[in-house]
Design a protein around this motif. Structure first.
Motif, PDB file in Angstrom:
ATOM      1  N   ARG A   1       2.268   1.824  -3.488  1.00 20.11           N
ATOM      2  CA  ARG A   1       1.272   2.379  -4.396  1.00 20.11           C
ATOM      3  C   ARG A   1       1.043   3.865  -4.148  1.00 20.11           C
ATOM      4  NH1 ARG A   1      -3.423  -2.360  -4.576  1.00 20.11           N
ATOM      5  NH2 ARG A   1      -2.168  -3.919  -5.711  1.00 20.11           N
ATOM      6  N   GLN A   2       1.003   4.274  -2.844  1.00 22.20           N
ATOM      7  CA  GLN A   2       0.817   5.696  -2.532  1.00 22.20           C
ATOM      8  C   GLN A   2       1.977   6.542  -3.037  1.00 22.20           C
ATOM      9  OE1 GLN A   2       0.248   5.845   1.695  1.00 22.20           O
ATOM     10  NE2 GLN A   2      -1.909   5.188   1.599  1.00 22.20           N
ATOM     11  N   ARG A   3       3.200   6.065  -2.866  1.00 21.36           N
ATOM     12  CA  ARG A   3       4.362   6.820  -3.346  1.00 21.36           C
ATOM     13  C   ARG A   3       4.361   6.932  -4.867  1.00 21.36           C
ATOM     14  NH1 ARG A   3       9.653   5.167   0.340  1.00 21.36           N
ATOM     15  NH2 ARG A   3       8.806   5.947   2.335  1.00 21.36           N
ATOM     16  N   ARG A   4       3.956   5.859  -5.545  1.00 20.95           N
ATOM     17  CA  ARG A   4       3.882   5.931  -7.004  1.00 20.95           C
ATOM     18  C   ARG A   4       2.832   6.948  -7.445  1.00 20.95           C
ATOM     19  NH1 ARG A   4       4.136  -0.473  -8.797  1.00 20.95           N
ATOM     20  NH2 ARG A   4       6.395  -0.783  -8.411  1.00 20.95           N
ATOM     21  N   ALA A   5       1.697   6.977  -6.747  1.00 22.33           N
ATOM     22  CA  ALA A   5       0.656   7.944  -7.104  1.00 22.33           C
ATOM     23  C   ALA A   5       1.128   9.384  -6.871  1.00 22.33           C
ATOM     24  CB  ALA A   5      -0.619   7.669  -6.305  1.00 22.33           C
ATOM     25  N   GLU A   6       1.825   9.638  -5.721  1.00 23.01           N
ATOM     26  CA  GLU A   6       2.345  10.980  -5.451  1.00 23.01           C
ATOM     27  C   GLU A   6       3.371  11.406  -6.489  1.00 23.01           C
ATOM     28  OE1 GLU A   6       3.859  10.825  -1.538  1.00 23.01           O
ATOM     29  OE2 GLU A   6       1.888  10.724  -0.553  1.00 23.01           O
TER      30      GLU A   6
ATOM     31  N   LEU B   1       0.827  -1.208   0.000  1.00 23.68           N
ATOM     32  CA  LEU B   1       0.000   0.000   0.000  1.00 23.68           C
ATOM     33  C   LEU B   1       0.862   1.260   0.000  1.00 23.68           C
ATOM     34  CD1 LEU B   1      -2.836   1.202   0.145  1.00 23.68           C
ATOM     35  CD2 LEU B   1      -2.694   1.056   2.649  1.00 23.68           C
ATOM     36  N   ARG B   2       1.951   1.281   0.778  1.00 22.02           N
ATOM     37  CA  ARG B   2       2.860   2.440   0.794  1.00 22.02           C
ATOM     38  C   ARG B   2       3.519   2.635  -0.566  1.00 22.02           C
ATOM     39  NH1 ARG B   2       6.895   1.740   5.679  1.00 22.02           N
ATOM     40  NH2 ARG B   2       7.765   3.565   4.619  1.00 22.02           N
TER      41      ARG B   2
END
Length: 455
Positions: free
Chosen positions: A53-58, A50-51
């Motif tokens: 995926r969040q970093r990729r989105a940011e 999950l972390r």
């Protein structure tokens, strides 16, 4: 058929091998501690995923924002006026003074060309239509000329033309019918401007009209300049008749376009010209998206000012720079008032005084060159012609002998005890006292420059 002993033995071996493999495949039951450990590892793996995926989105959002900023910067750079428009004042051979924006200069050239073509057609007793004038102006200037420009010319110089919509005008064109209405132009002339009993647009009158149009353009820029001066801190008030140059921080090329005057329309015309008319005429015949866009455009057109001068952005006086923290407000006000007084004197300075100040600024370095010329010539006096020639060859600033003579006469005016002129017969001789200290001469010239700037 009978089964042989060898085949039976082979089947038994295969059966025993399958049993052994089955025993090996059996997994012993897991203990409760091992199950809890597996569950914790699974949770940690899911949290880590999950972390990531969040970093990729940011990161994707940041890249999209930087690309938008880059596109905005590129768009702004592309929208910036080209260099030949931004630096058009540098190509002038006269002092800047009250320069006009580039778009105003183009409009003034359009008026001059249009007036010349109208004069030719009018003096030949032809009916001057916009179609004829448009083609002539575009052929001469290699620029697009539309009715909007005629409206701008009418707004700057209302007394220049009488504009009418007329029909039954010979067109000599298959695209325009003779029964169609056309915009016609007639120059406004005085009663005495006649040749052989009919009005005549002379060359002298063309020159007067051109000057009048330029005065109208300057008057429009003065209105915007006055609004800019009123927005300063402290505000400046300079009479229009005393103004000789624009404020240094006043960007002339940011003056808004001239609002075109309304032109005559053909009678009973069903032609729509504004977004509001299009919206009211075609309501219900277009898509909702197009109807919404037209409504927004009509609202903007209704809210737009009718050509009132807009004060350009000026530095806000309320915020004090961090470098001036601790300085008394009274001292800041006195400094600002003094700067405003100096700026007002600069804006109202006559061109003759400006030329004299420029000459005074060149005198200190020229004083040393002049003394070296007399030392090299080993003479007490030189003819003014020879001195001008030697100075023109020796000074780093390129100057013709005529301008050099003005500077030498200014030396004699300011420092008569050091430089003197003696007219003898048909020639004028210049004499210099080589015993004077050059440092004292430089100090006297500096005082003269300061007094001239203060006056």
């Amino acid at each position: 058929p009978p089964v042989s002993q060898e085949s039976v033995a082979e089947l038994k071996r295969r059966l025993q091998r399958m049993k052994a493999l089955t025993e090996l495949a059996k997994v012993p039951p897991a203990s409760p501690e091992a199950g809890a450990e597996l569950q914790s590892h699974l949770k940690r793996a899911r949290a880590l995923e999950l972390r990531i995926r969040q970093r990729r989105a940011e990161r994707a959002e940041a890249e999209a924002g930087s690309s938008e900023e880059g596109s905005d910067t590129a768009r702004a750079a592309s929208e910036k006026a080209p260099a030949y428009q931004r630096f058009h004042t540098l190509a002038q051979d006269v002092p800047p003074g009250l320069t006009l924006p580039y778009k105003f200069k183009v409009l003034a050239e359009m008026f001059r060309t249009m007036d010349t073509i109208v004069g030719m057609l009018f003096n030949r007793s032809e009916t001057v239509t916009f179609a004829k004038v448009k083609q002539g102006v575009q052929d001469v200037m290699r620029k697009q000329f539309e009715e909007r420009h005629v409206g701008q010319i009418k707004a700057v110089y209302p007394e220049s033309y009488r504009l009418r919509q007329e029909n039954n005008v010979p067109t000599f064109s298959s695209s325009v019918k003779e029964s169609d209405y056309q915009l016609t132009l007639e120059p406004v002339l005085e009663e005495g401007e006649k040749v052989d009993g009919r009005p005549h647009l002379s060359a002298a009158r063309l020159l007067e009209r051109r000057k009048e149009f330029n005065r109208g353009l300057v008057s429009i820029v003065k209105q915007h300049h006055k609004a800019f001066l009123a927005s300063l801190s402290p505000p400046l008030a300079v009479p229009d008749e005393e103004l000789t140059r624009w404020h240094p921080r006043f960007n002339v090329d940011e003056v808004p376009d001239i609002a075109p005057a309304e032109l005559p329309r053909p009678p009973q015309s069903d032609r729509v010209t504004t977004a509001q008319e299009v919206l009211s005429t075609a309501r219900g015949m277009m898509t909702p998206k197009m109807e919404k866009a037209l409504a927004t455009l009509a609202l903007k057109a209704a809210e737009a000012p009718a050509g009132a001068p807009v004060a350009p952005k000026a530095p806000s006086p309320a915020s004090t720079p961090s470098a001036l923290k601790g300085v008394s407000q009274a001292l800041l006000e006195r400094v600002r008032a003094k700067e405003a007084q100096r700026m007002r004197a600069l804006l109202t300075r006559a061109p003759q005084r400006e030329e004299r100040l420029a000459m005074l600024a060149r005198l200190p370095p020229m004083a040393r060159v002049l003394r070296n010329v007399f030392v090299a010539e080993k003479k007490q006096a030189l003819s003014l012609e020879v001195a001008c020639a030697r100075m023109s060859d020796s000074c780093p600033t390129q100057m013709c002998p005529g301008d050099m003579e003005k500077h030498l006469r200014l030396f004699a005016e300011l420092l008569p005890d050091w430089v003197s002129l003696h007219p003898i017969r048909t020639d004028t001789y210049i004499k210099l006292d080589k015993g004077k200290d050059l440092n004292a001469i430089a100090e006297r010239l500096a005082r003269a420059i300061k007094e001239a700037e203060a006056s």
